[in-house]
Write a protein that holds these residues in place. Structure first.
Motif, PDB file in Angstrom:
ATOM      1  N   GLN A  40      46.227 -79.677  25.612  1.00 33.67           N
ATOM      2  CA  GLN A  40      44.990 -79.838  24.939  1.00 33.67           C
ATOM      3  C   GLN A  40      45.165 -80.656  23.761  1.00 33.67           C
ATOM      4  O   GLN A  40      44.116 -81.324  23.401  1.00 33.67           O
ATOM      5  CB  GLN A  40      44.246 -78.564  24.777  1.00 33.67           C
ATOM      6  N   ASP A  41      46.401 -80.922  23.014  1.00 34.89           N
ATOM      7  CA  ASP A  41      46.453 -81.364  21.752  1.00 34.89           C
ATOM      8  C   ASP A  41      47.092 -82.723  21.845  1.00 34.89           C
ATOM      9  O   ASP A  41      47.440 -83.220  20.993  1.00 34.89           O
ATOM     10  CB  ASP A  41      46.809 -80.516  20.586  1.00 34.89           C
ATOM     11  N   ARG A 128      41.167 -72.720  28.463  1.00 31.69           N
ATOM     12  CA  ARG A 128      40.909 -73.139  27.178  1.00 31.69           C
ATOM     13  C   ARG A 128      41.378 -71.535  26.595  1.00 31.69           C
ATOM     14  O   ARG A 128      41.849 -70.556  27.624  1.00 31.69           O
ATOM     15  CB  ARG A 128      39.563 -73.497  26.646  1.00 31.69           C
ATOM     16  N   SER A 167      35.679 -78.203  26.313  1.00 28.43           N
ATOM     17  CA  SER A 167      35.952 -78.306  24.756  1.00 28.43           C
ATOM     18  C   SER A 167      36.732 -77.299  24.563  1.00 28.43           C
ATOM     19  O   SER A 167      37.237 -76.343  25.117  1.00 28.43           O
ATOM     20  CB  SER A 167      34.547 -77.907  24.062  1.00 28.43           C
ATOM     21  N   HIS A 168      37.542 -77.408  23.202  1.00 30.75           N
ATOM     22  CA  HIS A 168      38.838 -76.766  22.997  1.00 30.75           C
ATOM     23  C   HIS A 168      38.570 -76.148  21.491  1.00 30.75           C
ATOM     24  O   HIS A 168      39.428 -75.505  20.965  1.00 30.75           O
ATOM     25  CB  HIS A 168      40.054 -77.305  22.879  1.00 30.75           C
ATOM     26  N   CYS A 169      37.396 -76.132  20.822  1.00 34.33           N
ATOM     27  CA  CYS A 169      37.108 -75.619  19.335  1.00 34.33           C
ATOM     28  C   CYS A 169      36.563 -74.206  19.778  1.00 34.33           C
ATOM     29  O   CYS A 169      36.179 -74.072  20.848  1.00 34.33           O
ATOM     30  CB  CYS A 169      36.083 -76.202  18.705  1.00 34.33           C
ATOM     31  N   THR A 211      35.032 -84.685  23.778  1.00 31.68           N
ATOM     32  CA  THR A 211      35.851 -84.542  22.312  1.00 31.68           C
ATOM     33  C   THR A 211      36.315 -82.874  22.314  1.00 31.68           C
ATOM     34  O   THR A 211      35.810 -82.199  23.144  1.00 31.68           O
ATOM     35  CB  THR A 211      35.016 -84.707  20.935  1.00 31.68           C
ATOM     36  N   LEU A 212      37.059 -82.879  21.224  1.00 29.49           N
ATOM     37  CA  LEU A 212      37.542 -81.300  21.249  1.00 29.49           C
ATOM     38  C   LEU A 212      36.281 -80.231  20.844  1.00 29.49           C
ATOM     39  O   LEU A 212      36.499 -79.306  21.660  1.00 29.49           O
ATOM     40  CB  LEU A 212      38.583 -81.179  20.018  1.00 29.49           C
ATOM     41  N   ASP A 213      35.209 -80.532  20.375  1.00 26.76           N
ATOM     42  CA  ASP A 213      34.063 -79.895  20.288  1.00 26.76           C
ATOM     43  C   ASP A 213      32.992 -79.938  21.410  1.00 26.76           C
ATOM     44  O   ASP A 213      32.051 -79.187  21.394  1.00 26.76           O
ATOM     45  CB  ASP A 213      33.427 -79.949  18.823  1.00 26.76           C
ATOM     46  N   PRO A 257      41.185 -87.304  18.119  1.00 28.37           N
ATOM     47  CA  PRO A 257      40.725 -86.270  17.690  1.00 28.37           C
ATOM     48  C   PRO A 257      39.927 -86.604  16.515  1.00 28.37           C
ATOM     49  O   PRO A 257      38.828 -85.869  16.112  1.00 28.37           O
ATOM     50  CB  PRO A 257      41.864 -85.532  16.878  1.00 28.37           C
ATOM     51  N   HIS A 288      41.186 -78.547  12.378  1.00 31.17           N
ATOM     52  CA  HIS A 288      40.394 -78.209  13.199  1.00 31.17           C
ATOM     53  C   HIS A 288      39.817 -76.904  13.344  1.00 31.17           C
ATOM     54  O   HIS A 288      38.628 -76.698  13.449  1.00 31.17           O
ATOM     55  CB  HIS A 288      40.924 -78.609  14.776  1.00 31.17           C
TER      56      HIS A 288
END
Length: 403
Positions: A40-41, A128, A167-169, A211-213, A257, A288
């Motif tokens: 994921q990153d 996630r 998303s991953h936030c 995007t991550l969010d 990111p 993040h």
């Protein structure tokens, strides 16, 4: 086609995934690469082979560990950041695990802690920190990672590519997948209990990423000429960039990111880098976790406003000089062209991602890894910094040096 699913916890694998083996212990001529996927990153990637799987770190590049089987391998290996949890789907000629079964593997415990079985083949798996998402041809299942309970079921158009992204936030829970119509993307804001249907393309969607969010969505169709960026809250198209004029198969789309850059790989043998005009309000790419809550508040207040997403720097892309007469130009001219490029072999599938300090990392199904840098001010040809042959699985080779 309706599929049934069964899930179980704590099931032990009936075979031993051995300790990490030295490179010489596996006959390279017999090793076939079945899949590659980023975590994921983008700091690691997983390689599924006909003999098991391997995990590689990118900075610096190294093989972190591998698990080799006596018979059969894995066609899907999905990581959960850099944790010990992975999702595995059996590959070709795997007599123990068919392609309609997903195993949640805890490498620390060296056992399977969860298992899902379906009536049809698994096309994709996404993880996630709180969810497991399994993609079938016509349906997507979302499970709670803690107890494996089914949370959501989503019907899709035929999805042989297994398209789905998350998303991953911590503070946002967003899923994007194909809708029920050709060219449509469905966005689920689970935290807001809101569904948004976006008509992204006239033809079939071929690649998507968030995007991550989960605030921004990038899409490409089977034509492979245009990549579009949307606001997932209201479905507004924010930007359109052009890979080329000829039809192409898009292999991957990556958003940096900090949402300043977008990278696209295709079967044309070029990784294209684009400068984005959209910005995520309140996001701090260097931290993040600490910015998740602040970003969530800003998103609720201003995410549906175009002003909050448009960058003040509108001249960073070569195509933007035409923006003042965009209303009278055809789409061919009004879409922005790539800012920087890197050339790779056309005959092989590659996926691209972002490294640190203006670098792009690229992994190929020929067992090759590239790291290249780009000039954030002038663009142009990227400079090859590193080339590694991590799996000698075939006869495709490329010497080191500048691309």
């Amino acid at each position: 086609m309706t599929s049934t699913v069964s899930a179980s916890r704590g099931a032990h694998l009936p075979m031993h995934l051995g300790e990490p083996q030295p490179e010489s212990s596996v006959n390279a001529d017999e090793t076939e690469l079945l899949s590659v996927s980023w975590n994921q990153d983008y700091k690691c990637f997983a390689a599924g082979t006909n003999q098991g799987f391997r995990i590689y770190g990118c900075e610096p590049f190294k093989e972190n560990f591998r698990r080799d089987l006596k018979s059969g391998g894995f066609s899907i290996v999905e990581m959960l950041f850099r944790s010990n949890v992975l999702a595995l789907v059996g590959g070709r000629a795997n007599p123990l695990y068919p392609p309609n079964k997903v195993m949640i593997w805890d490498d620390h415990q060296s056992r399977c802690v969860g298992e899902f079985s379906f009536r049809s083949d698994v096309r994709g798996v996404k993880l996630r920190r709180d969810q497991i998402v399994v993609v079938l041809e016509h349906k997507i299942y979302v499970y709670n990672l803690t107890d494996l309970k089914l949370l959501h079921q989503i019907e899709t158009v035929a999805n042989l590519r297994g398209l789905c992204c998350l998303s991953h936030c911590v503070s946002t829970s967003v899923l994007a997948c194909p809708g029920l119509r050709k060219g449509q993307v469905r966005v689920e804001h689970f935290g807001l209990k809101m569904t948004k249907l976006i008509s992204a393309h006239d033809s079939e969607v071929a690649c998507i990423t968030l995007t991550l969010d989960g605030l921004l969505l990038a899409t490409a169709s089977v034509k492979g000429t245009l990549i579009r960026i949307f606001n997932t809250m209201d479905g507004t198209r924010l930007q359109e960039v052009r890979r080329g004029v000829d039809r192409a198969e898009i292999y991957s789309i990556a958003l940096s990111p900090n949402t300043q850059w977008l990278a696209v790989s295709s079967d044309k043998g070029t990784v294209h880098l684009f400068s984005l005009k959209v910005r995520v309000v309140g996001e701090d790419p260097s931290n993040h976790n600490s910015s998740d809550q602040r970003s969530a508040i800003n998103h609720q207040n201003s995410s549906t406003s175009l002003d909050s997403l448009l960058s003040s720097n509108m001249g960073s892309n070569p195509g933007s000089s035409l923006s003042f007469i965009r209303g009278v130009l055809p789409k061919y001219f009004s879409s922005e062209w790539s800012f920087a490029q890197f050339h790779i072999p056309e005959v092989m599938r590659f996926i691209a991602a972002f490294g640190v300090q203006n670098t792009v990392v690229i992994v190929g199904m020929d067992g090759s890894f590239y790291r290249c840098s780009f000039d954030p001010l002038n663009g142009g040809e990227m400079l090859q910094l590193e080339y590694i042959r991590f799996l000698k699985a075939d006869n495709h080779t490329r010497p080191g040096g500048t691309a």
